[in-house]
Motif scaffolding. Structure first.
Motif, PDB file in Angstrom:
ATOM      1  N   TYR A  72       0.859  -1.184   0.000  1.00 33.11           N
ATOM      2  CA  TYR A  72       0.000   0.000   0.000  1.00 33.11           C
ATOM      3  C   TYR A  72       0.893   1.231   0.000  1.00 33.11           C
ATOM      4  CZ  TYR A  72      -3.511   3.369   1.642  1.00 33.11           C
ATOM      5  OH  TYR A  72      -4.336   4.459   1.767  1.00 33.11           O
ATOM      6  N   TYR A  73       0.654   2.139  -0.942  1.00 31.30           N
ATOM      7  CA  TYR A  73       1.517   3.311  -1.082  1.00 31.30           C
ATOM      8  C   TYR A  73       1.114   4.430  -0.140  1.00 31.30           C
ATOM      9  CZ  TYR A  73       4.638   6.686  -3.218  1.00 31.30           C
ATOM     10  OH  TYR A  73       5.649   7.579  -3.423  1.00 31.30           O
ATOM     11  N   GLY A  74      -0.175   4.632   0.014  1.00 25.93           N
ATOM     12  CA  GLY A  74      -0.637   5.753   0.828  1.00 25.93           C
ATOM     13  C   GLY A  74      -0.718   7.024   0.008  1.00 25.93           C
ATOM     14  N   PRO A  75      -0.822   8.160   0.660  1.00 23.71           N
ATOM     15  CA  PRO A  75      -1.013   9.424  -0.058  1.00 23.71           C
ATOM     16  C   PRO A  75       0.221   9.826  -0.866  1.00 23.71           C
ATOM     17  CG  PRO A  75      -0.694   9.817   2.289  1.00 23.71           C
ATOM     18  CD  PRO A  75      -0.837   8.342   2.127  1.00 23.71           C
ATOM     19  N   LYS A  76      -0.013  10.556  -1.932  1.00 24.09           N
ATOM     20  CA  LYS A  76       1.068  11.095  -2.758  1.00 24.09           C
ATOM     21  C   LYS A  76       0.971  12.616  -2.774  1.00 24.09           C
ATOM     22  CE  LYS A  76       1.043   7.068  -5.848  1.00 24.09           C
ATOM     23  NZ  LYS A  76       0.949   6.581  -7.246  1.00 24.09           N
ATOM     24  N   GLU A  93       1.344  -1.055   8.559  1.00 21.00           N
ATOM     25  CA  GLU A  93       0.631  -2.312   8.823  1.00 21.00           C
ATOM     26  C   GLU A  93       0.738  -3.267   7.627  1.00 21.00           C
ATOM     27  OE1 GLU A  93      -0.965  -3.854  11.193  1.00 21.00           O
ATOM     28  OE2 GLU A  93      -1.223  -2.346  12.750  1.00 21.00           O
ATOM     29  N   VAL A  94       0.535  -2.715   6.425  1.00 18.99           N
ATOM     30  CA  VAL A  94       0.532  -3.547   5.219  1.00 18.99           C
ATOM     31  C   VAL A  94       1.953  -3.904   4.774  1.00 18.99           C
ATOM     32  CG1 VAL A  94      -0.113  -3.656   2.769  1.00 18.99           C
ATOM     33  CG2 VAL A  94      -1.662  -2.578   4.425  1.00 18.99           C
ATOM     34  N   ASN A  95       2.831  -2.903   4.716  1.00 17.03           N
ATOM     35  CA  ASN A  95       4.134  -3.084   4.077  1.00 17.03           C
ATOM     36  C   ASN A  95       5.212  -3.668   4.979  1.00 17.03           C
ATOM     37  OD1 ASN A  95       2.875  -1.848   1.935  1.00 17.03           O
ATOM     38  ND2 ASN A  95       4.090   0.021   1.989  1.00 17.03           N
ATOM     39  N   THR A  96       5.076  -3.456   6.278  1.00 12.23           N
ATOM     40  CA  THR A  96       6.156  -3.830   7.194  1.00 12.23           C
ATOM     41  C   THR A  96       5.746  -4.895   8.206  1.00 12.23           C
ATOM     42  OG1 THR A  96       6.927  -1.536   7.045  1.00 12.23           O
ATOM     43  CG2 THR A  96       7.885  -2.912   8.765  1.00 12.23           C
ATOM     44  N   ALA A 119      10.429 -14.134   0.347  1.00 15.02           N
ATOM     45  CA  ALA A 119      10.748 -12.967  -0.462  1.00 15.02           C
ATOM     46  C   ALA A 119       9.738 -11.865  -0.210  1.00 15.02           C
ATOM     47  CB  ALA A 119      10.756 -13.336  -1.945  1.00 15.02           C
ATOM     48  N   ALA A 120      10.233 -10.638  -0.086  1.00 21.35           N
ATOM     49  CA  ALA A 120       9.362  -9.487   0.135  1.00 21.35           C
ATOM     50  C   ALA A 120       9.601  -8.469  -0.970  1.00 21.35           C
ATOM     51  CB  ALA A 120       9.633  -8.865   1.500  1.00 21.35           C
ATOM     52  N   ILE A 121       8.524  -8.030  -1.611  1.00 23.27           N
ATOM     53  CA  ILE A 121       8.651  -6.971  -2.601  1.00 23.27           C
ATOM     54  C   ILE A 121       8.862  -5.663  -1.857  1.00 23.27           C
ATOM     55  CG2 ILE A 121       7.538  -5.723  -4.482  1.00 23.27           C
ATOM     56  CD1 ILE A 121       8.313  -8.591  -5.202  1.00 23.27           C
ATOM     57  N   SER A 122      10.045  -5.136  -1.977  1.00 25.31           N
ATOM     58  CA  SER A 122      10.407  -3.884  -1.338  1.00 25.31           C
ATOM     59  C   SER A 122      10.411  -2.786  -2.400  1.00 25.31           C
ATOM     60  CB  SER A 122      11.770  -4.016  -0.649  1.00 25.31           C
ATOM     61  OG  SER A 122      12.084  -2.841   0.072  1.00 25.31           O
ATOM     62  N   SER A 123      11.258  -1.795  -2.239  1.00 24.02           N
ATOM     63  CA  SER A 123      11.373  -0.716  -3.209  1.00 24.02           C
ATOM     64  C   SER A 123      12.700  -0.011  -3.034  1.00 24.02           C
ATOM     65  CB  SER A 123      10.239   0.295  -3.049  1.00 24.02           C
ATOM     66  OG  SER A 123      10.447   1.407  -3.904  1.00 24.02           O
ATOM     67  N   LYS A 124      13.243   0.433  -4.156  1.00 24.91           N
ATOM     68  CA  LYS A 124      14.483   1.196  -4.136  1.00 24.91           C
ATOM     69  C   LYS A 124      14.350   2.462  -3.294  1.00 24.91           C
ATOM     70  CE  LYS A 124      17.821   3.037  -7.486  1.00 24.91           C
ATOM     71  NZ  LYS A 124      18.084   3.236  -8.936  1.00 24.91           N
ATOM     72  N   VAL A 125      13.133   3.000  -3.204  1.00 23.05           N
ATOM     73  CA  VAL A 125      12.959   4.222  -2.407  1.00 23.05           C
ATOM     74  C   VAL A 125      13.119   3.948  -0.914  1.00 23.05           C
ATOM     75  CG1 VAL A 125      11.440   5.254  -4.146  1.00 23.05           C
ATOM     76  CG2 VAL A 125      10.435   4.101  -2.172  1.00 23.05           C
ATOM     77  N   TYR A 160       5.912   6.035   2.594  1.00 22.30           N
ATOM     78  CA  TYR A 160       6.260   4.835   1.833  1.00 22.30           C
ATOM     79  C   TYR A 160       7.733   4.477   2.014  1.00 22.30           C
ATOM     80  CZ  TYR A 160       6.135   1.494  -2.036  1.00 22.30           C
ATOM     81  OH  TYR A 160       6.198   0.358  -2.806  1.00 22.30           O
ATOM     82  N   ARG A 161       8.598   5.491   1.945  1.00 23.97           N
ATOM     83  CA  ARG A 161      10.030   5.234   2.122  1.00 23.97           C
ATOM     84  C   ARG A 161      10.307   4.510   3.439  1.00 23.97           C
ATOM     85  NH1 ARG A 161      13.789   7.814  -1.110  1.00 23.97           N
ATOM     86  NH2 ARG A 161      13.229   9.789  -2.126  1.00 23.97           N
ATOM     87  N   SER A 162       9.740   5.029   4.517  1.00 27.57           N
ATOM     88  CA  SER A 162      10.035   4.461   5.832  1.00 27.57           C
ATOM     89  C   SER A 162       9.490   3.050   5.966  1.00 27.57           C
ATOM     90  CB  SER A 162       9.474   5.352   6.937  1.00 27.57           C
ATOM     91  OG  SER A 162       8.061   5.403   6.887  1.00 27.57           O
ATOM     92  N   SER A 163       8.343   2.787   5.334  1.00 28.74           N
ATOM     93  CA  SER A 163       7.764   1.438   5.425  1.00 28.74           C
ATOM     94  C   SER A 163       8.641   0.412   4.733  1.00 28.74           C
ATOM     95  CB  SER A 163       6.349   1.419   4.831  1.00 28.74           C
ATOM     96  OG  SER A 163       6.365   1.466   3.412  1.00 28.74           O
TER      97      SER A 163
END
Length: 234
Positions: A90-94, A111-114, A136-142, A156-159
């Motif tokens: 879940y990305y959350g607000p942009k 809750e969702v990402n971490t 395996a966990a789909i993470s992100s370069k950010v 999103y970065r912190s999650s």
């Protein structure tokens, strides 16, 4: 289409985007796939796949519902999972900046990402251990602290940075038991989350991730890799 019963996968967030593309790839490769999403009734393409492949089972799962995760693990207690793929995100607000962080949304994203991936690791530990499988966990370069040169994106970065820490700890705890734990960056993908300006298709990302996962060895546990198998700094 008959399945190769020797390979089993559990995947979350399987109803669209990268999760759906990965589900398709693993089904084509002959795997048994337990695919999870919040609302299977509305997952039209996933249901179409279930009609085509007897190796696909769809399960309703909200990854923030820990009792539901435990119940699903109990239902699938006889499975040996070669891969558990935490794809739900879940990305959350942009578009917000410093001073405008929505704290309630931040909690939801965490809750969702971490938190959910670790809960799934704990709940399905015995099934993963039975196959000496890969978590395996789909993470992100950010989520890379080293590569954060632009600021912003606090939620999103912190999650994802926190998820990477979870994966690293899982690697340290579970590698001695033969379980591999990795964080994967799928690229900037043309999904509902990534948006239309993203650089690669879901299929390209999913095929890359599949190749990376197929090539993992014990020594790779604890790594942060992109869909091309390249190391990303923490």
């Amino acid at each position: 289409m008959m399945a190769n019963a020797s390979k089993n996968m559990l995947i979350t967030g399987a109803n669209r985007g990268i999760g759906l593309a990965l589900t398709q790839i693993y089904l084509n490769a002959g795997w048994q796939v337990d695919a999870c999403c919040r609302q299977p009734v509305g997952a039209v393409t996933l249901n179409d796949l279930a009609a085509k492949y007897d190796s696909l089972r769809i399960h309703a799962l909200d990854v923030t519902d820990h009792a539901a995760i435990d119940a699903l693990s109990q239902l699938l207690s006889d499975k040996h999972y070669d891969i558990i793929l935490n794809n739900a995100g879940y990305y959350g607000p942009k578009g917000y900046g410093f001073g405008h962080v929505d704290m309630d949304e931040w909690r939801k994203v965490l809750e969702v990402n971490t938190i959910a991936p670790l809960k799934i690791a704990e709940a399905f530990y015995s099934q993963l251990l039975a196959a000496k499988g890969t978590f395996a966990a789909i993470s992100s370069k950010v989520g890379s602290i080293a590569e954060n040169t632009s600021g912003g994106g606090y939620i999103y970065r912190s999650s994802k940075a926190a998820l990477n820490s979870v994966v690293k700890s899982l690697s340290n705890d579970l590698s001695p038991q033969g379980i591999i734990a990795v964080a994967l960056h799928p690229g900037w993908v043309q999904t509902e989350m990534g948006g239309p300006n993203a650089l690669i298709s879901t299929e390209e990302s999913a095929h890359g991730l599949y190749t990376v996962l197929e090539g993992l060895e014990a020594k790779d546990s604890g790594r942060f890799l992109n869909y091309q198998g390249e190391e990303i700094p923490w």
